[in-house]
Scaffold this motif. Sequence first.
Motif, short mmCIF file in Angstrom:
data_model
loop_
_atom_site.label_atom_id
_atom_site.label_comp_id
_atom_site.label_asym_id
_atom_site.label_seq_id
_atom_site.Cartn_x
_atom_site.Cartn_y
_atom_site.Cartn_z
N GLU A 92 42.22 38.98 40.29
CA GLU A 92 42.35 40.40 40.60
C GLU A 92 43.32 41.08 39.64
OE1 GLU A 92 40.63 42.05 42.74
OE2 GLU A 92 39.64 40.43 43.80
N LEU A 93 44.43 40.41 39.36
CA LEU A 93 45.43 40.99 38.46
C LEU A 93 44.87 41.17 37.06
CD1 LEU A 93 48.27 41.98 37.92
CD2 LEU A 93 49.00 39.62 37.64
N LEU A 94 44.16 40.16 36.57
CA LEU A 94 43.60 40.24 35.22
C LEU A 94 42.56 41.36 35.12
CD1 LEU A 94 43.57 39.01 32.40
CD2 LEU A 94 41.86 37.36 33.21
N LEU A 95 41.68 41.48 36.10
CA LEU A 95 40.68 42.55 36.10
C LEU A 95 41.35 43.92 36.16
CD1 LEU A 95 38.03 41.02 38.53
CD2 LEU A 95 37.82 41.26 36.04
N ASN A 96 42.39 44.04 36.98
CA ASN A 96 43.05 45.34 37.12
C ASN A 96 43.83 45.72 35.86
OD1 ASN A 96 41.98 45.58 39.64
ND2 ASN A 96 43.86 45.08 40.74
N LEU A 97 44.42 44.74 35.19
CA LEU A 97 45.07 45.02 33.91
C LEU A 97 44.08 45.63 32.92
CD1 LEU A 97 47.23 41.82 33.35
CD2 LEU A 97 48.11 44.14 33.25
N LEU A 98 42.94 44.97 32.78
CA LEU A 98 41.93 45.45 31.84
C LEU A 98 41.37 46.80 32.27
CD1 LEU A 98 40.09 42.08 31.14
CD2 LEU A 98 41.51 43.36 29.53
N ALA A 99 41.24 47.01 33.58
CA ALA A 99 40.75 48.31 34.07
C ALA A 99 41.70 49.43 33.67
CB ALA A 99 40.57 48.26 35.58
N CYS A 100 43.00 49.19 33.82
CA CYS A 100 43.99 50.20 33.42
C CYS A 100 43.91 50.47 31.92
CB CYS A 100 45.39 49.75 33.80
SG CYS A 100 45.75 49.77 35.57
#
Length: 465
Positions: free
Chosen positions: A62-70
């Motif tokens: 979740e953290l990795l996906l959210n980093l890339l989303a930002c």
Amino acid sequence: MIWQAFLARAAEIPDRPAVLWDGGRLSYGEMVATVRARAMPLPEAGDQGAARVLLTQAEPLELLLNLLACWSRGLVPVILREGRTAESIADLCRFLHPAARMDGAAVTRIGPQVGEAPPRSLGPRDEALVICTSGSTAAPKLVALPAEAITRNAAEISARLGLQPQDRVAVPTPLTYMYGLMGGAMSALWAGASVRLFGPAAPPTEIQAALRSEDLTVLQGPPSFLRLFLAYWNGQPFDGVRLVTTGGEQMSQDLPRQLNAAFPACRLEYLYGMTEAGPRISHRRIDPDAFVEGNVGHPFAHLDWRIAPVDTPGLPAGTGRLLIRGPTVFLGYICADGGYEGLDAEGYFHSTDLVRADADGTLHYVARLDRLFKSGGKLVNPAEVEAVLLSHSAVAEARCIRQAHPLLGFVPVAEVVLRDGSSSVVADLREHCRAALESHARPRQIEVRSDFPIAPSGKQAISPH
């Protein structure tokens, strides 16, 4: 800048696995589609500068996906460590002024709408990531890193480690720490390799089983993790692992040979650095038969560095405080007024690491200037532990020190003096620490004393453990 680099890599290898976890996988193409869908509810950054988003989910995928989303929106992710209370998050919001908060795929708007302009591309010196690190005071510091600290260090680490697209990199280190995020996940993705993520509580036996059954070729983790890993090893070598990369804390003299026995076909690489350096400073290959404890290798060529003398008795000749500057060094610690602090007038960061250098520029780590230490690869701030203990109504005085541990390196222990009329409340103090501190920073032992003895220096002394 960061997202564009990831898109370019994904376009070359859309069908190759990008991220693996227990029971699932995403190819590079699928990861791009997932990130774009996740980014849709996020606000637009426009041209207003750093628009920050709080990331409160510590689960690694979740953290990795959210980093890339930002980053796909030109937004600045703010990584919050696990265990943050609602009150502490509210305090952060008062000076970070985030535009939104992400918890898994859920997005909560916090700030005002930022406009309908298309997402901006982060420039090299734009703020691109904010992450917590323990400082020398009781409050953790917020480190602001520029975009080029992410891209350049990812490229530098993947090149120094020789990561290849066919590699499958096991990353058991939490991505809430720069060593796991940059030394593991981002450098592997930069190389077009596959990242195998593990939950923060994954037992060593689970990681060992994955190394064998999933054909993982690279293992990443700090020395304390590797010691724990070896404690659960059944003696059967991991012949398929070609590289073990470690860092984040000092290695003991016996660890390289133990690793060589478990990974007979592997190369052992050590990366030294700190969060404020984005996070890598130097690199070295370790020979188990000629290991020199404290040798952390040559600083990367893109960094300027020097050693400032310190007035500390008993240090080896030439030892001083490491100062560094360069494109991957942070912008500064975020201040309450929105600005940055932490660099001198020449742009140097004055680290708290005490080092010395050989004539050829090889650095040797000697000690820390402050009281901080690492437990299981995670930084413990004794002042933070003491502040939590002192916030309890029964505690008049508190001290926290490190105690040697065979697997974790060190663990925190504490001593307290109670206020007049207070009874022994060790169980209550443990619960008090549990609510306010991350698990690695909670004292393993709390001893109640009648007072603290006075040392010959005139200062209060702590009894040895």
